[in-house]
Design a protein around this motif. Structure first.
Motif, PDB file in Angstrom:
ATOM      1  N   ALA A  92      -5.106  -7.593 -13.699  1.00  0.00           N
ATOM      2  CA  ALA A  92      -5.096  -6.232 -14.236  1.00  0.00           C
ATOM      3  C   ALA A  92      -4.289  -6.165 -15.527  1.00  0.00           C
ATOM      4  O   ALA A  92      -4.519  -5.315 -16.379  1.00  0.00           O
ATOM      5  CB  ALA A  92      -4.545  -5.268 -13.192  1.00  0.00           C
ATOM      6  N   GLY A 110      -4.102 -10.493  -8.475  1.00  0.00           N
ATOM      7  CA  GLY A 110      -4.692  -9.175  -8.702  1.00  0.00           C
ATOM      8  C   GLY A 110      -3.928  -8.405  -9.769  1.00  0.00           C
ATOM      9  O   GLY A 110      -4.508  -7.740 -10.632  1.00  0.00           O
ATOM     10  N   PRO A 144      -4.192   5.675   0.258  1.00  0.00           N
ATOM     11  CA  PRO A 144      -3.210   4.626  -0.010  1.00  0.00           C
ATOM     12  C   PRO A 144      -3.834   3.390  -0.636  1.00  0.00           C
ATOM     13  O   PRO A 144      -3.227   2.723  -1.474  1.00  0.00           O
ATOM     14  CB  PRO A 144      -2.658   4.299   1.376  1.00  0.00           C
ATOM     15  CG  PRO A 144      -2.959   5.480   2.216  1.00  0.00           C
ATOM     16  CD  PRO A 144      -4.194   6.103   1.665  1.00  0.00           C
ATOM     17  N   LEU A 145      -5.061   3.084  -0.236  1.00  0.00           N
ATOM     18  CA  LEU A 145      -5.720   1.918  -0.783  1.00  0.00           C
ATOM     19  C   LEU A 145      -6.011   2.115  -2.270  1.00  0.00           C
ATOM     20  O   LEU A 145      -5.916   1.205  -3.076  1.00  0.00           O
ATOM     21  CB  LEU A 145      -7.016   1.668  -0.004  1.00  0.00           C
ATOM     22  CG  LEU A 145      -7.559   0.246  -0.074  1.00  0.00           C
ATOM     23  CD1 LEU A 145      -6.521  -0.729   0.464  1.00  0.00           C
ATOM     24  CD2 LEU A 145      -8.853   0.132   0.718  1.00  0.00           C
ATOM     25  N   ASN A 196      -4.156   3.845  -4.254  1.00  0.00           N
ATOM     26  CA  ASN A 196      -2.869   3.609  -4.934  1.00  0.00           C
ATOM     27  C   ASN A 196      -2.700   2.132  -5.236  1.00  0.00           C
ATOM     28  O   ASN A 196      -2.279   1.727  -6.309  1.00  0.00           O
ATOM     29  CB  ASN A 196      -1.695   4.016  -4.035  1.00  0.00           C
ATOM     30  CG  ASN A 196      -1.580   5.509  -3.911  1.00  0.00           C
ATOM     31  OD1 ASN A 196      -2.106   6.233  -4.747  1.00  0.00           O
ATOM     32  ND2 ASN A 196      -0.898   5.969  -2.876  1.00  0.00           N
ATOM     33  N   TRP A 197      -3.006   1.351  -4.226  1.00  0.00           N
ATOM     34  CA  TRP A 197      -2.812  -0.084  -4.347  1.00  0.00           C
ATOM     35  C   TRP A 197      -3.729  -0.652  -5.412  1.00  0.00           C
ATOM     36  O   TRP A 197      -3.326  -1.438  -6.262  1.00  0.00           O
ATOM     37  CB  TRP A 197      -3.095  -0.730  -2.989  1.00  0.00           C
ATOM     38  CG  TRP A 197      -2.738  -2.166  -2.928  1.00  0.00           C
ATOM     39  CD1 TRP A 197      -1.487  -2.681  -2.741  1.00  0.00           C
ATOM     40  CD2 TRP A 197      -3.617  -3.282  -3.054  1.00  0.00           C
ATOM     41  NE1 TRP A 197      -1.537  -4.044  -2.744  1.00  0.00           N
ATOM     42  CE2 TRP A 197      -2.830  -4.447  -2.937  1.00  0.00           C
ATOM     43  CE3 TRP A 197      -4.985  -3.422  -3.266  1.00  0.00           C
ATOM     44  CZ2 TRP A 197      -3.365  -5.727  -3.009  1.00  0.00           C
ATOM     45  CZ3 TRP A 197      -5.519  -4.706  -3.336  1.00  0.00           C
ATOM     46  CH2 TRP A 197      -4.710  -5.840  -3.218  1.00  0.00           C
ATOM     47  N   VAL A 240       0.823  -1.207   0.000  1.00  0.00           N
ATOM     48  CA  VAL A 240       0.000   0.000   0.000  1.00  0.00           C
ATOM     49  C   VAL A 240       0.862   1.264   0.000  1.00  0.00           C
ATOM     50  O   VAL A 240       0.577   2.232  -0.706  1.00  0.00           O
ATOM     51  CB  VAL A 240      -0.948   0.002   1.226  1.00  0.00           C
ATOM     52  CG1 VAL A 240      -1.785   1.258   1.251  1.00  0.00           C
ATOM     53  CG2 VAL A 240      -1.832  -1.240   1.208  1.00  0.00           C
ATOM     54  N   SER A 277      -3.281  -0.709  -9.570  1.00  0.00           N
ATOM     55  CA  SER A 277      -2.645  -1.695 -10.445  1.00  0.00           C
ATOM     56  C   SER A 277      -3.093  -3.123 -10.135  1.00  0.00           C
ATOM     57  O   SER A 277      -2.518  -4.071 -10.620  1.00  0.00           O
ATOM     58  CB  SER A 277      -1.122  -1.581 -10.329  1.00  0.00           C
ATOM     59  OG  SER A 277      -0.736  -1.591  -8.987  1.00  0.00           O
ATOM     60  N   ARG A 278      -4.079  -3.249  -9.279  1.00  0.00           N
ATOM     61  CA  ARG A 278      -4.503  -4.606  -8.931  1.00  0.00           C
ATOM     62  C   ARG A 278      -6.015  -4.720  -8.881  1.00  0.00           C
ATOM     63  O   ARG A 278      -6.714  -3.739  -8.698  1.00  0.00           O
ATOM     64  CB  ARG A 278      -3.997  -4.984  -7.533  1.00  0.00           C
ATOM     65  CG  ARG A 278      -2.510  -5.185  -7.428  1.00  0.00           C
ATOM     66  CD  ARG A 278      -2.149  -5.353  -5.985  1.00  0.00           C
ATOM     67  NE  ARG A 278      -0.736  -5.195  -5.755  1.00  0.00           N
ATOM     68  CZ  ARG A 278      -0.120  -4.046  -5.752  1.00  0.00           C
ATOM     69  NH1 ARG A 278      -0.776  -2.937  -5.975  1.00  0.00           N
ATOM     70  NH2 ARG A 278       1.174  -3.977  -5.531  1.00  0.00           N
ATOM     71  N   THR A 279      -6.478  -5.941  -8.984  1.00  0.00           N
ATOM     72  CA  THR A 279      -7.896  -6.215  -8.817  1.00  0.00           C
ATOM     73  C   THR A 279      -8.067  -6.872  -7.455  1.00  0.00           C
ATOM     74  O   THR A 279      -7.312  -7.774  -7.113  1.00  0.00           O
ATOM     75  CB  THR A 279      -8.364  -7.196  -9.905  1.00  0.00           C
ATOM     76  OG1 THR A 279      -7.806  -6.768 -11.144  1.00  0.00           O
ATOM     77  CG2 THR A 279      -9.855  -7.241 -10.007  1.00  0.00           C
ATOM     78  N   LEU A 280      -9.014  -6.407  -6.696  1.00  0.00           N
ATOM     79  CA  LEU A 280      -9.242  -6.982  -5.373  1.00  0.00           C
ATOM     80  C   LEU A 280     -10.133  -8.210  -5.532  1.00  0.00           C
ATOM     81  O   LEU A 280     -11.079  -8.215  -6.317  1.00  0.00           O
ATOM     82  CB  LEU A 280      -9.937  -5.937  -4.498  1.00  0.00           C
ATOM     83  CG  LEU A 280      -9.892  -6.152  -2.990  1.00  0.00           C
ATOM     84  CD1 LEU A 280      -8.460  -6.045  -2.480  1.00  0.00           C
ATOM     85  CD2 LEU A 280     -10.786  -5.142  -2.285  1.00  0.00           C
TER      86      LEU A 280
END
Ligand code: SF4
Lengths: 251, 465
Positions: free
Chosen positions: A231, A227, B436-437, B439-440, A189, B443-446
């Motif tokens: 993406a 994840g 911040p979340l 930002n994370w 994070v 680039s990602r999928t939760l």
């Protein structure tokens, strides 16, 4: 790790499901129960469990993490082995707590460390299962990601031994396996760029060997990698090692 | 405050060329180290633990060994000086040089000298100081900073070096063939050696029993540097001691392999003292300056293990964060894992300025696995994070942890939160509650939230069995 031999082994255990399985990966916790029960182990799940405290510990807020760790130690009090489907949470009990309780020793915390097993380590080195009576229907190439918290525990070798003993399974090594996937909890994070770059490199190395399946012992790493890969439109099917053990069982 | 850590920001802006150079150099270094250690020793980890134990013992009795080294060095004819801090060390060295009337000198690679910014200081005081290690020489020409302990120009490629040589007049034309580069530097440096009045070096080890000083290089530049001059000054961190000469067997075997994948560096010099009867070579005067500069405070802290460090750079090579960000991202002499620990500690009262460095790690432990003196680097990073938190140093992107602790110590609240977290499944990323979340999630999928599902299952399951 030195604790390996001293830790209790038995046919009754407490399951620490981990916060991640509580929130996202219920099937991994479920597979842990099913695999252990298949091995004749009775699994108890203390309701009041929450988290090991690692997220706060890693940020340096040890007041917060010690509160959570103490709660965790009280929930798992007793003398039964504590089984965790995560190398990272196990490492928190085995090592992280030792660090943060250095100045204020706590019997329950010490007892928790003395009884904690990462599940694959428990199956192989605790229960002594060396071969897994399972099979894949077709030849299956497995990339095994030995997460960082298992660098010097029995888990990596245990997972490789069990996975390769499954009929039609082949554990194929990939490049720069010592490198971290880039998750690291709050690290992902607060260092989003570096974390994503690390993950992409890991995915490159994994995809290089064209695996049918990516296996791991920490859903945190797998979640992060999947994840990222999703993406980027290049997912690799992945499972926790206990899911593979359960799913390949010849019943 | 930005929600992004400075080192992450630095890594984001680094040029592809620089990142590639660092990535190449470090991964090659890591592979070579691994291959040679495992080819030569059945259990390299046992050797690392032994080396760590020897260093630990030395540090526990550092006062005794420092005394012993002082006596032995003095008996050998060297003059021993002590410097409490960087300014002290600089003025001690300047006084020695002035005393001998030195106006030009060559200097071999020394991290301690980098640490006290010796070059600039000497230049400002009218003393010409030429770096004789090829990498450091190039850094000096470029007015750059070293970015790696062992390979100071790991961030540069040969095209950049060839350009520098041409620009700075070391060569008449552009030529990026590595051998030509080396040859040209050699010719240039030869003149500097001959014109110098002193040679400054560091020391890799000082044996407390004999006062023998050990220097390792791959270029022989310390030997060249010392051959024609009357004065040798060695600047040595007080943690560089080893108890006995025979302990060198452990350290030299580990150092070359860990640093550059060599069984032994090309040159290993053992310096018994200045020129004397029976020692016909070398400078007539030898000065050893022991540098504290915060080391005593580190020794008294809970991060003292970092003083075992023998500056091999293996932790930098293997570190995924260093690989992405380069040594310059750490804003100090020491980058990478060792620097993330050492820099904030050496900063002393300035701790807060560097309190972000220990955060620049996923705590993956690769550094601990390669460290030849078995330093538990991740533990030290965690201790420093704890210190930063205690001292309430603000940290970009940090999420306050007390709400988490409250939740994680209240089982019923926790269970409710787990069930409710499913609501997250229906929220778009852009409204994620904390920056911040976002930002994370950029680039990602939760994964889909399944909060509480396992608890439901296990309840049904237990009722049936
Ligand atoms: S901390 Fe260890 S690995 Fe890193 S430079 Fe020092 S000795 Fe080498």
């Amino acid at each position: 790790m030195s604790a390996t031999h001293a830790r209790p082994v038995g046919k009754r255990v407490l399951l620490m499901g981990t916060c991640l399985c509580d929130a996202f990966f219920d099937d991994v916790a479920r597979a842990t129960v099913e695999v252990l029960e298949h091995l004749g182990v009775e699994v108890l799940y203390p309701e009041d469990q929450t988290c090991c405290g690692q997220p706060a510990f890693n940020t340096g807020d040890w007041d917060a993490s010690r509160q959570v760790a103490r709660h965790c130690a009280r929930v798992f009090v007793g003398d039964l082995p504590v089984i965790v489907p995560s190398g990272s949470c196990a490492a928190m009990h085995l090592h992280g707590n030792r660090l943060q309780f250095e100045q204020e020793p706590d019997d329950d915390i010490a007892s928790l460390a003395a009884r904690t097993w990462e599940v694959v380590d428990f199956i192989h080195n605790g229960l002594g299962v060396t071969r897994w009576p399972g099979r894949f229907d077709t030849p299956t190439r497995i990339a095994f990601h030995r997460s960082c918290h298992c660098r010097d525990t029995g888990t990596g070798a245990a997972a490789r031994a069990l996975l390769s003993s499954i009929a039609h399974a082949e554990v194929v090594p990939f490049g720069q396996a010592e490198q971290c996937c880039g998750f690291g909890g709050t690290f992902a994070v607060t260092f989003p760029h570096i974390s994503a770059q690390m993950g992409s490199l890991k995915i490159d190395h994994i995809r290089d060997i064209q695996p049918d399946l990516l296996a791991g012992v920490d859903m945190s790493c797998l979640m992060h990698l999947d994840g990222l890969a999703a993406a980027q439109g290049r997912r690799v099917p992945h499972k926790h090692v206990v899911q593979i053990l359960r799913d390949t069982l010849i019943s | 405050m930005s929600s992004v850590q400075p080192i992450d920001l630095y890594a984001r802006r680094i040029s592809d060329e620089k990142q590639l150079s660092v990535m190449d150099g470090t991964s090659t270094g890591t592979d070579k180290r691994y291959r040679i250690l495992h080819a030569d020793y059945p259990d390299p980890d046992a050797l690392r633990r032994l080396a760590g134990a020897i260093k630990d013992h030395t540090l526990q009795h550092l006062d005794t060994y420092l005394d012993a080294a002082d006596r032995a060095l003095t008996a050998n004819g060297a003059q021993v000086h002590y410097a409490a801090d960087a300014a002290d060390a600089r003025s001690v060295i300047l006084a020695i040089l002035r005393g001998h009337g030195v106006t030009r000198l060559t200097k071999s690679k020394s991290m301690a000298a980098e640490e006290i910014h010796l070059n600039r200081f000497l230049m400002d005081n009218g003393i010409e100081c030429t770096e004789s290690d090829l990498g450091e020489f190039i850094v000096q020409l470029d007015d750059d900073e070293p970015s790696h302990i062992v390979k100071p120009i790991i961030h540069k490629n040969r095209r950049e070096i060839a350009t520098t040589f041409q620009r700075e007049g070391v060569a008449d034309d552009y030529n990026d063939d590595p051998e030509t580069i080396t040859r040209r530097a050699r010719v240039h440096l030869r003149g500097k050696y001959l014109a110098a009045g002193a040679c400054i070096t560091g020391a890799n080890f000082v044996c407390a029993d004999s006062g023998r000083l050990v220097l390792v290089t791959n270029e022989g530049n310390t030997r060249f540097g010392m051959a024609p001059v009357p004065v040798h000054i060695a600047l040595v961190g007080i943690e560089k001691l080893v108890p006995r000469e025979c302990d060198l067997a452990v350290f030299l075997n580990l150092l070359g392999r860990s640093a550059t994948g060599q069984q032994l560096t090309v040159y290993t010099e053992f310096i018994a003292g200045p020129r004397a009867a029976g020692r016909p070579d070398g400078p007539e005067h030898m000065h050893v300056v022991f540098l504290d500069n915060g080391r005593s405070d580190i020794l008294a802290s809970d991060c003292r293990e970092i003083l075992r460090c023998i500056r091999c750079g293996a932790c930098q090579n293997v570190c995924p964060v260093y690989r992405q960000a380069s040594g310059h991202a750490y804003r100090s002499t020491y980058g990478g894992p060792v620097g993330a620990v050492l820099t904030p500690l050496l900063a002393g009262a300035d701790f807060a300025t560097y309190a972000d460095l220990p955060k620049a790690s996923s705590l993956c432990g690769a550094c601990r696995e390669v460290c030849p003196v078995d330093i538990p680097i991740p533990d030290l990073l965690l201790r420093l994070r704890h210190q930063a938190h205690r001292e309430a140093v603000p940290s970009p992107g940090a999420v306050p942890m007390s709400p988490f602790a409250k939740l994680a110590t209240s089982p019923s609240l926790w269970r409710t939160a787990m069930t409710m977290s499913k609501a997250m499944n229906h929220l778009p990323v852009q409204v994620a509650p904390i920056a911040p979340l976002r930002n994370w999630l950029g680039s990602r999928t939760l994964p889909e939230s399944r909060g509480g599902e396992f608890r439901k299952w296990i309840k049904r399951h237990s009722n049936h069995s």
